[in-house]
Design an enzyme around this catalytic site. Structure first.
Site, PDB file in Angstrom:
ATOM      1  CG  HIS A 185      -2.053   0.933   1.167  1.00  0.00           C
ATOM      2  ND1 HIS A 185      -1.931   2.276   1.405  1.00  0.00           N
ATOM      3  CD2 HIS A 185      -3.364   0.714   0.845  1.00  0.00           C
ATOM      4  CE1 HIS A 185      -3.118   2.849   1.250  1.00  0.00           C
ATOM      5  NE2 HIS A 185      -4.002   1.933   0.908  1.00  0.00           N
TER       6      HIS A 185
ATOM      7  CG  ASP B 203      -8.434  -3.764  -2.696  1.00  0.00           C
ATOM      8  OD1 ASP B 203      -9.623  -3.519  -2.462  1.00  0.00           O
ATOM      9  OD2 ASP B 203      -7.628  -2.920  -3.141  1.00  0.00           O
TER      10      ASP B 203
HETATM   11  N1  ACO Z   1       3.987  -7.917  -4.838  1.00  0.00           N
HETATM   12  C1  ACO Z   1       5.324  -8.019  -5.018  1.00  0.00           C
HETATM   13  N2  ACO Z   1       6.180  -6.983  -4.885  1.00  0.00           N
HETATM   14  C2  ACO Z   1       5.665  -5.813  -4.552  1.00  0.00           C
HETATM   15  C3  ACO Z   1       4.290  -5.632  -4.336  1.00  0.00           C
HETATM   16  C4  ACO Z   1       3.422  -6.740  -4.486  1.00  0.00           C
HETATM   17  N3  ACO Z   1       2.116  -6.627  -4.300  1.00  0.00           N
HETATM   18  N4  ACO Z   1       4.032  -4.335  -4.010  1.00  0.00           N
HETATM   19  C5  ACO Z   1       5.209  -3.727  -4.020  1.00  0.00           C
HETATM   20  N5  ACO Z   1       6.223  -4.607  -4.341  1.00  0.00           N
HETATM   21  C6  ACO Z   1       7.650  -4.328  -4.386  1.00  0.00           C
HETATM   22  C7  ACO Z   1       8.013  -3.507  -5.627  1.00  0.00           C
HETATM   23  O1  ACO Z   1       8.351  -4.352  -6.703  1.00  0.00           O
HETATM   24  C8  ACO Z   1       9.191  -2.726  -5.110  1.00  0.00           C
HETATM   25  O2  ACO Z   1      10.288  -3.587  -5.068  1.00  0.00           O
HETATM   26  P1  ACO Z   1      11.809  -3.014  -5.298  1.00  0.00           P
HETATM   27  O3  ACO Z   1      12.085  -2.122  -4.129  1.00  0.00           O
HETATM   28  O4  ACO Z   1      12.665  -4.247  -5.334  1.00  0.00           O
HETATM   29  O5  ACO Z   1      11.754  -2.278  -6.610  1.00  0.00           O
HETATM   30  C9  ACO Z   1       8.806  -2.401  -3.668  1.00  0.00           C
HETATM   31  O6  ACO Z   1       7.942  -3.480  -3.269  1.00  0.00           O
HETATM   32  C10 ACO Z   1       8.078  -1.075  -3.486  1.00  0.00           C
HETATM   33  O7  ACO Z   1       6.927  -1.080  -4.340  1.00  0.00           O
HETATM   34  P2  ACO Z   1       6.311   0.204  -5.026  1.00  0.00           P
HETATM   35  O8  ACO Z   1       5.507  -0.228  -6.220  1.00  0.00           O
HETATM   36  O9  ACO Z   1       7.353   1.233  -5.239  1.00  0.00           O
HETATM   37  O10 ACO Z   1       5.332   0.740  -3.880  1.00  0.00           O
HETATM   38  P3  ACO Z   1       4.177   1.799  -4.065  1.00  0.00           P
HETATM   39  O11 ACO Z   1       3.944   2.391  -2.742  1.00  0.00           O
HETATM   40  O12 ACO Z   1       4.422   2.710  -5.194  1.00  0.00           O
HETATM   41  O13 ACO Z   1       2.937   0.888  -4.519  1.00  0.00           O
HETATM   42  C11 ACO Z   1       1.012  -0.454  -4.495  1.00  0.00           C
HETATM   43  C12 ACO Z   1       1.914   0.500  -3.705  1.00  0.00           C
HETATM   44  C13 ACO Z   1       0.642   0.154  -5.879  1.00  0.00           C
HETATM   45  C14 ACO Z   1      -0.287  -0.670  -3.730  1.00  0.00           C
HETATM   46  C15 ACO Z   1       1.769  -1.781  -4.689  1.00  0.00           C
HETATM   47  O14 ACO Z   1       2.135  -2.319  -3.432  1.00  0.00           O
HETATM   48  C16 ACO Z   1       0.974  -2.803  -5.506  1.00  0.00           C
HETATM   49  O15 ACO Z   1       1.000  -2.767  -6.737  1.00  0.00           O
HETATM   50  N6  ACO Z   1       0.221  -3.736  -4.812  1.00  0.00           N
HETATM   51  C17 ACO Z   1      -0.596  -4.687  -5.477  1.00  0.00           C
HETATM   52  C18 ACO Z   1      -1.894  -4.025  -5.978  1.00  0.00           C
HETATM   53  C19 ACO Z   1      -2.869  -3.765  -4.845  1.00  0.00           C
HETATM   54  O16 ACO Z   1      -3.144  -4.606  -4.007  1.00  0.00           O
HETATM   55  N7  ACO Z   1      -3.447  -2.543  -4.855  1.00  0.00           N
HETATM   56  C20 ACO Z   1      -4.443  -2.155  -3.853  1.00  0.00           C
HETATM   57  C21 ACO Z   1      -3.965  -1.049  -2.967  1.00  0.00           C
HETATM   58  S1  ACO Z   1      -5.176  -0.712  -1.713  1.00  0.00           S
HETATM   59  C22 ACO Z   1      -6.294   0.283  -2.415  1.00  0.00           C
HETATM   60  O17 ACO Z   1      -6.110   0.936  -3.393  1.00  0.00           O
HETATM   61  C23 ACO Z   1      -7.694   0.326  -1.791  1.00  0.00           C
END
Ligand code: ACO
Length: 431
Positions: free
Chosen positions: A304, A366
């Site tokens: 998140h 979610d």
């Molecule tokens: N699975 C695997 N790896 C992940 C995940 C995941 N769900 N989420 C983040 N990471 C990793 C990224 O690859 C990144 O790795 P790195 O440092 O090696 O490059 C690191 O964790 C940081 O991730 P970011 O994408 O930079 O984090 P950000 O805060 O921008 O993104 C987000 C948050 C979009 C929610 C992300 O965690 C994601 O895509 N999750 C899955 C989708 C999801 O469940 N969305 C719902 C959010 S809740 C809502 O909107 C109500």
């Protein structure tokens, strides 16, 4: 005199007042930066921008805290219900007994929509996504209630807020009935909010439909948990559209459109698709987690932007899933029982894995909501519509708060221009 941050720029020093909120979060006030220093800030995605001061909701993502108007989400989930929470968000305080009774009565008695609104549905393709239908119909409400659009008339705004909250379940259920070619079911004034929606979704005129109390309770909880989440993409959209003095219905219609995207409200659908994909392959949660670690796939429902700890809503929903199973038995969940097993396994593996621990990736709201929606028989493309239904009070509370704010201004960000500098028009024969 409060704290001051100093900005050194081109030989000059500028004092920037620091504003500290009630929970000690601090912000540099840059509202005079452009006029004083000729500078603007550059912050793609507004990740470090506070667009307003707000008293509706507090989130501490590091500690996993979410409060509506100061009340902890877990306490509200245990003791309150969606309609009471809607009042709390809109008015700022919990209702008295009389206020709560009157409020519930009013919402229950504004549920019908104008018969002519049904013709709006007829003009849309049957296979339209229900979010497209709902945003169109909510937008169309401003053509049906032309006498109540003035954003600065508090009585009319309150009337519009009541109409929106009361009519949205009818609008949403009709979008589903329209897509499957079944007759629209009229709302029933004797039913509570979630019950009424389930009756309009799954009832038919051919036979009485009895709503299962566990189903109504689970849906009410989901609505409550989605009711508010401060300045997210759709709430900011509602505020921005409203800041041009656009009416409440148009602003909420825009919020529904913003919520539709898969990076925002659409993620609950993606979780179910992921669980179904794992079930259809070999059912191995372990292998999927390994693939997520190599970034071949994302573990949907994990991570998140704000929460770097357990999303407090995910904790509550995990328990609600377990309660649903305890009340109805694992077998009653059918195919969803298998999805839940996979989800539990995924969570357990991920929470013990250094990749997820190191990046502070925890289950978000979610991760479990889709399983409950599925267990309630809600079609996957209606998940985000239910998110919108839940988020309505939060959107409206922010819209109202913005209009009462003494700092009110039309939302109008700046930019840094990166296109060509002045050049001469090129005649066609020279291009
Ligand atoms: N699975 C695997 N790896 C992940 C995940 C995941 N769900 N989420 C983040 N990471 C990793 C990224 O690859 C990144 O790795 P790195 O440092 O090696 O490059 C690191 O964790 C940081 O991730 P970011 O994408 O930079 O984090 P950000 O805060 O921008 O993104 C987000 C948050 C979009 C929610 C992300 O965690 C994601 O895509 N999750 C899955 C989708 C999801 O469940 N969305 C719902 C959010 S809740 C809502 O909107 C109500």
């Amino acid at each position: 005199m409060g704290e001051i941050a100093k900005l050194h720029f081109r030989g000059k020093v500028y004092d920037l007042p620091v504003y500290t909120g009630i929970e000690n979060e601090s912000a540099v006030d840059i509202s005079r930066l452009r006029s004083d220093a000729g500078l603007i800030t550059l912050d793609p995605g507004y990740a470090n921008t506070g667009s307003c001061k707000s008293s509706v909701c507090f989130i501490d993502g590091e500690k996993g805290i979410l409060r509506y108007r100061g009340y902890d989400i877990a306490e509200l989930a245990e003791k309150s219900n969606f309609i009471e929470v809607a009042w709390l968000l809109l008015k700022g305080e919990l209702p008295t007994r009389e206020e709560r009774e009157s409020w519930s009565w009013q919402i229950q008695h504004h549920t019908m929509i104008h018969e002519d609104i049904k013709r709006v549905y007829q003009g849309l393709p049957k296979d339209a996504h229900p979010m497209a239908v709902c945003s169109s119909v909510v937008g169309a409400l401003s053509s049906f209630y032309q006498d109540a659009l003035e954003p600065r008339d508090e009585d009319l705004v309150w009337l519009s807020a009541k109409r929106l909250l009361a009519k949205f379940p009818t609008i949403a259920a009709y979008s589903y009935k329209f897509s499957i070619g079944q007759p629209f079911m009229y709302p029933m004034n004797n039913l509570a909010y979630a019950e009424n929606f389930l009756q309009m979704m799954f009832g038919t005129p051919c036979e009485p439909y009895i709503v299962h109390p566990t189903a109504a309770k689970a849906l009410d909880l989901l609505l409550l948990l989605h009711a508010e989440h401060e300045q997210n993409c759709s709430t900011s959209t509602v505020r921005l559209v409203g800041s041009s003095m656009s009416n409440l219905f148009s602003s909420i219609s825009a919020g529904i459109s913003a919520l539709w995207g898969r990076l925002h409200g659409g993620a609950n659908q993606a979780v179910i698709e992921m669980l179904e994909q794992i079930a259809a392959e070999d059912g191995s949660a372990k292998k999927f987690v390994e693939r997520a670690k190599t970034k071949e796939v994302r573990l949907m429902g994990f991570g998140h932007r704000v929460y770097k700890n357990f999303d407090p809503r995910a904790k509550i929903l995990k328990k609600a899933c377990e309660d649903l199973i305890a009340a109805r038995g694992m077998t009653s969940l059918g195919e969803e029982a298998r999805l839940l097993e996979i989800a539990l396994e995924l969570e357990e593996i991920a929470l013990r894995d250094d990749y997820f621990i190191g990046r502070k990736l925890y289950p978000n709201v979610d991760f479990y909501s889709g399983i409950i929606y599925k267990a309630l028989g809600i079609p996957v493309n209606m998940f985000t519509v239910l998110f919108a239904m839940g988020r309505l009070p939060g959107w409206i509370a922010h819209w109202m708060e913005m209009h009462q704010d003494t700092d009110f201004k039309i939302g109008r960000p700046r930019q840094i221009y990166t296109g060509p500098s002045l050049r001469k028009y090129v005649p066609m024969e020279k291009r």
